[in-house]
Design a protein around this motif. Structure first.
Motif, PDB file in Angstrom:
ATOM      1  N   SER A   5       0.826  -1.209   0.000  1.00  0.00           N
ATOM      2  CA  SER A   5       0.000   0.000   0.000  1.00  0.00           C
ATOM      3  C   SER A   5       0.855   1.250   0.000  1.00  0.00           C
ATOM      4  O   SER A   5       0.552   2.247  -0.679  1.00  0.00           O
ATOM      5  N   ALA A   6       1.948   1.228   0.748  1.00  0.00           N
ATOM      6  CA  ALA A   6       2.835   2.387   0.786  1.00  0.00           C
ATOM      7  C   ALA A   6       3.474   2.628  -0.571  1.00  0.00           C
ATOM      8  O   ALA A   6       3.649   3.777  -1.025  1.00  0.00           O
ATOM      9  N   ARG A   7       3.852   1.527  -1.256  1.00  0.00           N
ATOM     10  CA  ARG A   7       4.442   1.688  -2.577  1.00  0.00           C
ATOM     11  C   ARG A   7       3.442   2.288  -3.575  1.00  0.00           C
ATOM     12  O   ARG A   7       3.804   3.084  -4.447  1.00  0.00           O
ATOM     13  N   GLU A   8       2.171   1.885  -3.423  1.00  0.00           N
ATOM     14  CA  GLU A   8       1.137   2.417  -4.315  1.00  0.00           C
ATOM     15  C   GLU A   8       0.964   3.923  -4.100  1.00  0.00           C
ATOM     16  O   GLU A   8       0.828   4.699  -5.056  1.00  0.00           O
ATOM     17  N   VAL A   9       0.977   4.330  -2.830  1.00  0.00           N
ATOM     18  CA  VAL A   9       0.886   5.765  -2.534  1.00  0.00           C
ATOM     19  C   VAL A   9       2.087   6.502  -3.118  1.00  0.00           C
ATOM     20  O   VAL A   9       1.949   7.579  -3.715  1.00  0.00           O
ATOM     21  N   ALA A  10       3.264   5.946  -2.994  1.00  0.00           N
ATOM     22  CA  ALA A  10       4.472   6.570  -3.536  1.00  0.00           C
ATOM     23  C   ALA A  10       4.380   6.702  -5.052  1.00  0.00           C
ATOM     24  O   ALA A  10       4.777   7.726  -5.636  1.00  0.00           O
ATOM     25  N   ARG A  11       3.851   5.663  -5.714  1.00  0.00           N
ATOM     26  CA  ARG A  11       3.712   5.710  -7.173  1.00  0.00           C
ATOM     27  C   ARG A  11       2.771   6.839  -7.596  1.00  0.00           C
ATOM     28  O   ARG A  11       3.076   7.604  -8.525  1.00  0.00           O
ATOM     29  N   ARG A  12       1.629   6.960  -6.899  1.00  0.00           N
ATOM     30  CA  ARG A  12       0.672   8.011  -7.255  1.00  0.00           C
ATOM     31  C   ARG A  12       1.266   9.393  -7.012  1.00  0.00           C
ATOM     32  O   ARG A  12       1.046  10.330  -7.784  1.00  0.00           O
ATOM     33  N   GLN A  13       2.031   9.529  -5.927  1.00  0.00           N
ATOM     34  CA  GLN A  13       2.651  10.817  -5.637  1.00  0.00           C
ATOM     35  C   GLN A  13       3.671  11.199  -6.711  1.00  0.00           C
ATOM     36  O   GLN A  13       3.772  12.360  -7.115  1.00  0.00           O
ATOM     37  N   GLU A  15       3.615  10.233  -9.875  1.00  0.00           N
ATOM     38  CA  GLU A  15       2.863  10.593 -11.075  1.00  0.00           C
ATOM     39  C   GLU A  15       2.297  12.001 -10.957  1.00  0.00           C
ATOM     40  O   GLU A  15       2.320  12.777 -11.920  1.00  0.00           O
ATOM     41  N   LYS A  16       1.793  12.311  -9.767  1.00  0.00           N
ATOM     42  CA  LYS A  16       1.265  13.657  -9.545  1.00  0.00           C
ATOM     43  C   LYS A  16       2.372  14.693  -9.663  1.00  0.00           C
ATOM     44  O   LYS A  16       2.190  15.760 -10.274  1.00  0.00           O
ATOM     45  N   ALA A  17       3.531  14.393  -9.096  1.00  0.00           N
ATOM     46  CA  ALA A  17       4.663  15.323  -9.179  1.00  0.00           C
ATOM     47  C   ALA A  17       5.096  15.528 -10.628  1.00  0.00           C
ATOM     48  O   ALA A  17       5.440  16.641 -11.038  1.00  0.00           O
ATOM     49  N   GLN A  22       5.237  19.036 -15.432  1.00  0.00           N
ATOM     50  CA  GLN A  22       4.891  19.328 -16.818  1.00  0.00           C
ATOM     51  C   GLN A  22       4.048  20.593 -16.922  1.00  0.00           C
ATOM     52  O   GLN A  22       4.254  21.414 -17.812  1.00  0.00           O
ATOM     53  N   ALA A  23       3.099  20.736 -15.999  1.00  0.00           N
ATOM     54  CA  ALA A  23       2.262  21.936 -16.004  1.00  0.00           C
ATOM     55  C   ALA A  23       3.099  23.183 -15.751  1.00  0.00           C
ATOM     56  O   ALA A  23       2.918  24.222 -16.405  1.00  0.00           O
TER      57      ALA A  23
END
Length: 387
Positions: A5-13, A15-17, A22-23
């Protein structure tokens, strides 16, 4: 699995970063484009041209207009574009690396129309411009939108036919500058506001101490009363005939716009570069939509002269509603096989017919169809829609 679960949160963070990075890069590229265009505009003659930068887009809460320029050629609403790849105009269509970029063209037209409506100007005086940051020559028209580069922006602006001069230029400049608002949270002459003004200094001298405000008002009332009496006794009898002569002269000079009813053909006299035209507004139909009213105007244009007719951006069709607001055709609509601003080609005796669509507010009714001719918009014909 432990830590999944922690790795999944890290992955989403991450991607968001990446999306935020890019923005941010896009915003920085856009800012660099606006600055490059501002640098190019600095070469305009200061005695005739005024530049207003980074202002609110009228009617859009979160949008801005990069630059608004006022000068002898009219009012130019400039959208700075810092695109990569090959940019060109082919058959009045803007392309980037071969792909259509219609939204940019539509946005430029919408911005120009918004400025014209805000400042209560004839839309024929307000020109949308897409200026691309690059060091090579780029010129063309994507329908009614001027396309250029920072390399030749100033050249294209100063080479436009004179549309404003003298008092008309001063009045238009004042109306545009006072109606525009800087982007929220910015002020002064840095990123927004009037970059350069012309004419005499606007700083007013400090009034001398003297009579009280009430005393000054009483004095002016007395002067006004005396002036009115003198005019009635001596000026009016001699002025009335001259006013009649003046109005008659204006009418015979052809300065009063022609007015016709729907279905009535109007002959537009030949100009210096244009043969005689016969123009008819055949029909005007409205269709109520959810948040707007779609107005479709059917037109016919005939070359009634002896020579060929090649139109350009000086030929414009607009609709005025019952409240006096003016609307341009909806971007992307095709009339006569192509948009009017892209140019018509008619041989002697040849005619063409088509339709234009205009989007009006749901509570507005079309009152007039206006044909504008001439680089300065000095020739107009109006067709009445309402009784």
């Amino acid at each position: 699995m432990a830590g999944e679960s922690a790795r999944e949160v890290a992955r989403r963070q991450r991607e968001k970063a990446a999306r935020l990075e890019q923005a941010a890069a896009r915003w920085e590229r856009g800012a660099a484009g606006e600055e490059a265009v501002a640098t190019a505009l600095a070469a305009l003659p200061r005695t005739e041209w005024t530049v207003v930068s980074d202002v609110q887009w009228p009617g859009r809460r979160f949008a801005n207009i990069d630059h608004v320029v006022i000068g002898p050629g009219g009012v130019f609403v400039i959208d700075a574009k810092n695109w990569s790849g090959k940019v060109e105009v082919v058959d009045s269509v803007l392309r980037q690396n071969g792909r259509h970029r219609e939204p940019a063209v539509a946005g430029g037209s919408d911005a120009a129309l918004a400025v014209a409506q805000l400042a209560s100007l004839d839309p024929s005086l307000v020109h949308p411009v897409l200026c691309f940051v690059r060091d090579d020559w780029l010129s063309g028209w994507a329908r009614d939108v001027m396309v250029c580069s920072t390399f030749n922006l100033v050249t294209m602006l100063v080479s436009r036919p004179t549309a404003l001069a003298g008092d008309a230029l001063v009045s238009t400049r004042s109306r545009v500058v006072t109606s525009l608002r800087p982007v929220a949270g910015r002020s002064g002459s840095g990123a927004s506001g009037v970059r350069r003004t012309t004419g005499k200094p606007t700083t007013k001298p400090t009034p001398k101490r003297g009579r009280s405000p009430e005393e000054r008002k009483s004095g002016w009332r007395l002067v006004a009363a005396i002036s009115a009496i003198a005019f009635l006794l001596f000026g009016l009898p001699t002025l009335a005939p001259k006013v009649g002569e003046l109005l008659a002269g204006v009418a015979t000079a052809g300065l009063v716009p022609k007015t016709a009813d729907i279905g009535e053909a109007v002959i537009v006299p030949a100009g210096s570069t244009r043969p005689e035209l016969r123009v008819t507004t055949i029909d005007v139909r409205s269709r109520a939509m959810r948040h707007a009213s779609a107005v479709v105007v059917q037109l016919k244009i005939e070359n009634a002269g002896s020579g060929p007719y090649e139109s350009g951006p000086e030929l414009r069709i607009a609709v005025r509603d019952d409240r006096g607001a003016t609307y341009r055709p909806r971007a992307g609509w095709s009339a006569f096989g192509r948009h009017i601003a892209a140019g018509l080609s008619l041989t002697s005796g040849e005619s063409t017919e088509g339709k234009l669509r205009f989007d009006l507010p749901a509570d507005a009714r079309p009152a007039e169809v206006r044909l504008v001719l001439g680089a300065a918009g000095d020739e107009t014909v109006d067709w009445r829609v309402l009784d």
